[in-house]
Design a protein around this motif. Structure first.
Motif, PDB file in Angstrom:
ATOM      1  N   THR A  21      69.231 106.925   4.775  1.00 54.06           N
ATOM      2  CA  THR A  21      69.300 106.422   3.307  1.00 54.06           C
ATOM      3  C   THR A  21      68.416 107.128   2.352  1.00 54.06           C
ATOM      4  O   THR A  21      67.364 107.226   2.706  1.00 54.06           O
ATOM      5  CB  THR A  21      69.173 105.023   3.234  1.00 54.06           C
ATOM      6  OG1 THR A  21      69.779 104.127   4.438  1.00 54.06           O
ATOM      7  CG2 THR A  21      69.870 104.449   1.984  1.00 54.06           C
TER       8      THR A  21
ATOM      9  N   TRP B 236      80.735 102.074   0.869  1.00 51.64           N
ATOM     10  CA  TRP B 236      79.843 101.074   1.685  1.00 51.64           C
ATOM     11  C   TRP B 236      80.710  99.607   1.844  1.00 51.64           C
ATOM     12  O   TRP B 236      81.165  99.158   0.853  1.00 51.64           O
ATOM     13  CB  TRP B 236      78.640 101.083   1.005  1.00 51.64           C
ATOM     14  CG  TRP B 236      77.822 102.288   0.883  1.00 51.64           C
ATOM     15  CD1 TRP B 236      78.034 103.194   1.649  1.00 51.64           C
ATOM     16  CD2 TRP B 236      77.056 102.785  -0.149  1.00 51.64           C
ATOM     17  NE1 TRP B 236      77.221 104.322   1.295  1.00 51.64           N
ATOM     18  CE2 TRP B 236      76.711 103.965  -0.006  1.00 51.64           C
ATOM     19  CE3 TRP B 236      76.729 102.072  -1.276  1.00 51.64           C
ATOM     20  CZ2 TRP B 236      75.816 104.659  -0.870  1.00 51.64           C
ATOM     21  CZ3 TRP B 236      75.879 102.652  -2.043  1.00 51.64           C
ATOM     22  CH2 TRP B 236      75.264 104.030  -2.017  1.00 51.64           C
TER      23      TRP B 236
ATOM     24  N   ASN C  14      73.519 110.285  -3.583  1.00 50.31           N
ATOM     25  CA  ASN C  14      72.893 109.366  -2.471  1.00 50.31           C
ATOM     26  C   ASN C  14      73.099 109.847  -1.011  1.00 50.31           C
ATOM     27  O   ASN C  14      74.164 110.701  -0.700  1.00 50.31           O
ATOM     28  CB  ASN C  14      73.120 107.912  -2.420  1.00 50.31           C
ATOM     29  CG  ASN C  14      74.688 107.807  -2.569  1.00 50.31           C
ATOM     30  OD1 ASN C  14      75.563 108.138  -1.689  1.00 50.31           O
ATOM     31  ND2 ASN C  14      75.425 107.158  -3.773  1.00 50.31           N
TER      32      ASN C  14
ATOM     33  N   GLU D 153      78.098 103.279  -7.369  1.00 51.99           N
ATOM     34  CA  GLU D 153      76.928 103.439  -6.383  1.00 51.99           C
ATOM     35  C   GLU D 153      75.873 103.389  -7.212  1.00 51.99           C
ATOM     36  O   GLU D 153      75.522 104.779  -7.769  1.00 51.99           O
ATOM     37  CB  GLU D 153      77.161 104.487  -5.410  1.00 51.99           C
ATOM     38  CG  GLU D 153      78.277 104.181  -4.505  1.00 51.99           C
ATOM     39  CD  GLU D 153      78.754 105.497  -3.466  1.00 51.99           C
ATOM     40  OE1 GLU D 153      79.839 105.358  -2.706  1.00 51.99           O
ATOM     41  OE2 GLU D 153      78.075 106.268  -3.396  1.00 51.99           O
TER      42      GLU D 153
ATOM     43  N   THR E  92      71.134  99.889   7.098  1.00 57.73           N
ATOM     44  CA  THR E  92      72.136 101.167   7.146  1.00 57.73           C
ATOM     45  C   THR E  92      73.327 100.895   6.130  1.00 57.73           C
ATOM     46  O   THR E  92      73.930  99.809   6.127  1.00 57.73           O
ATOM     47  CB  THR E  92      72.648 101.362   8.622  1.00 57.73           C
ATOM     48  OG1 THR E  92      71.224 101.392   9.353  1.00 57.73           O
ATOM     49  CG2 THR E  92      73.745 102.419   8.479  1.00 57.73           C
ATOM     50  N   LEU E  93      73.461 101.928   5.311  1.00 60.31           N
ATOM     51  CA  LEU E  93      74.794 101.956   4.784  1.00 60.31           C
ATOM     52  C   LEU E  93      75.796 102.930   5.060  1.00 60.31           C
ATOM     53  O   LEU E  93      75.390 103.903   5.474  1.00 60.31           O
ATOM     54  CB  LEU E  93      74.462 102.435   3.335  1.00 60.31           C
ATOM     55  CG  LEU E  93      74.006 101.337   2.227  1.00 60.31           C
ATOM     56  CD1 LEU E  93      73.332 101.970   1.027  1.00 60.31           C
ATOM     57  CD2 LEU E  93      74.897 100.375   1.684  1.00 60.31           C
ATOM     58  N   GLU E  94      76.899 102.226   5.769  1.00 59.40           N
ATOM     59  CA  GLU E  94      77.918 103.030   6.435  1.00 59.40           C
ATOM     60  C   GLU E  94      79.114 103.206   5.495  1.00 59.40           C
ATOM     61  O   GLU E  94      79.802 101.966   5.150  1.00 59.40           O
ATOM     62  CB  GLU E  94      78.123 102.375   7.779  1.00 59.40           C
ATOM     63  CG  GLU E  94      79.219 103.198   8.450  1.00 59.40           C
ATOM     64  CD  GLU E  94      78.449 103.962   9.572  1.00 59.40           C
ATOM     65  OE1 GLU E  94      77.559 103.956   9.979  1.00 59.40           O
ATOM     66  OE2 GLU E  94      79.449 105.165  10.010  1.00 59.40           O
TER      67      GLU E  94
ATOM     68  N   SER F 265      73.841 108.341   2.794  1.00 54.39           N
ATOM     69  CA  SER F 265      74.031 107.335   3.794  1.00 54.39           C
ATOM     70  C   SER F 265      74.725 107.625   4.929  1.00 54.39           C
ATOM     71  O   SER F 265      74.547 108.880   5.341  1.00 54.39           O
ATOM     72  CB  SER F 265      75.034 106.048   2.921  1.00 54.39           C
ATOM     73  OG  SER F 265      76.105 106.708   2.646  1.00 54.39           O
ATOM     74  N   LYS F 266      75.656 106.702   5.564  1.00 55.34           N
ATOM     75  CA  LYS F 266      76.034 107.210   6.833  1.00 55.34           C
ATOM     76  C   LYS F 266      77.637 107.144   7.015  1.00 55.34           C
ATOM     77  O   LYS F 266      78.186 106.356   6.316  1.00 55.34           O
ATOM     78  CB  LYS F 266      75.363 106.622   7.909  1.00 55.34           C
ATOM     79  CG  LYS F 266      73.907 106.450   8.491  1.00 55.34           C
ATOM     80  CD  LYS F 266      73.632 106.024   9.753  1.00 55.34           C
ATOM     81  CE  LYS F 266      73.227 106.996  10.427  1.00 55.34           C
ATOM     82  NZ  LYS F 266      72.472 106.739  11.711  1.00 55.34           N
TER      83      LYS F 266
END
Lengths: 141, 141, 141
Positions: free
Chosen positions: C37, C140, C78, B116, C126-128, C80-81
């Protein structure tokens, strides 16, 4: 927890001089540019290094001398103030000729072979270091 | 000391492909997006890695092959130009199954298991690498 | 490769509480500030740590307990979600009293002695995280 919010300030990229001291060169730059708050990153190589490790029980740093040549794998930290002047808090990861990694708190004694830095200034509340009784360190209070 | 000032450019976050080469994938992305100056961060894991360590006396890199699996604990560096094209300078810290850390200069040979990245473009003066006689490295001149 | 472009969001600098858990404190902050994010950096020291190392064949993490005191040389990652909530992915590099470096994936179990963080929010797609069949990790997608 202390949480301050900042806005973007100036950003600098540059090269440290061969033979210069990593910590003193960056500190001098930070003071010359009058950066009050920010974050710093460096990669490169050094001829030798001295890192400090904190003895959490005795509340004193002891120095570890690392003979070079060494790669500077990572060197990250921040800029804030101490006694009203910009101060630098950096931690470093180094590797020897076999790739084994070592590191600690950056103090005077890391002689630059090649060094490339990135400094990001942050605009907002002043962070001032003061002696913290619990840890014995100079922390934001 | 070389000190250049920059303005904020584009920012990218993304994921490297399983099985891809860490260095070549990022270099390809940087060239595709035409990022001239910037900073890069990666975390993840790799199946194996090759890192380069600079021999400061002989002025040559030697490679150290690290058998995986390995965690990518830190991978930081910068984007500038060499021979007019975007170039990537990255240093990496890896850990083996016991958590012991190793690292060096990133070259071809780090096979991504998961990766990442964060890339921050900086807009301003061009940094061009040229051979530096003192160190034998390609440095900003 | 997944490559998303972002705009600059809020930026935070702060200090983690003595005795708090590194991962849980930062996760709680990220959720409280509703940062979807972003990128994170920490330096400091801890009393002890637990890091996770991924077994790429068996597709499970195993934990390595590191007795302190330890310097936090680098801690980057990082935001993200996952399942619709902000999630944190951090890797850490630590050093013992001799300066030897260790590290892994940050999980619960790193007890803060002193910790200084920088969080940079990024505004955009959005990064899920979802389970990736090839690696067994939450990536992701």
């Amino acid at each position: 927890m202390i949480v301050n919010e900042y806005k973007a300030g100036r950003e600098f990229v540059g090269r440290l001089d061969y033979g210069s001291d990593l910590f003193l060169s960056l500190l001098s730059l930070v003071r010359e540019k009058d950066i009050e708050t920010g974050v710093v990153e460096v990669i490169g190589a050094c001829k030798k290094s001295v890192v400090a490790i904190y003895d959490q029980d005795k509340k004193v740093y002891h120095n570890v001398a690392l003979e070079g040549p060494l790669e500077i794998l990572s060197c990250t930290g921040n800029i804030s103030k101490i006694d009203g002047k910009p101060a630098l808090h950096l931690h470093i990861v180094l590797s020897n000729h076999e790739g084994s990694a070592f590191g600690g708190h950056v103090v005077e004694g890391t002689e630059v072979f090649a060094g490339e830095f990135y400094i990001r200034e942050l605009l907002g509340p002043t962070l001032e270091r003061k002696r913290d009784e619990v840890t014995g360190l100079n922390l934001w209070g």
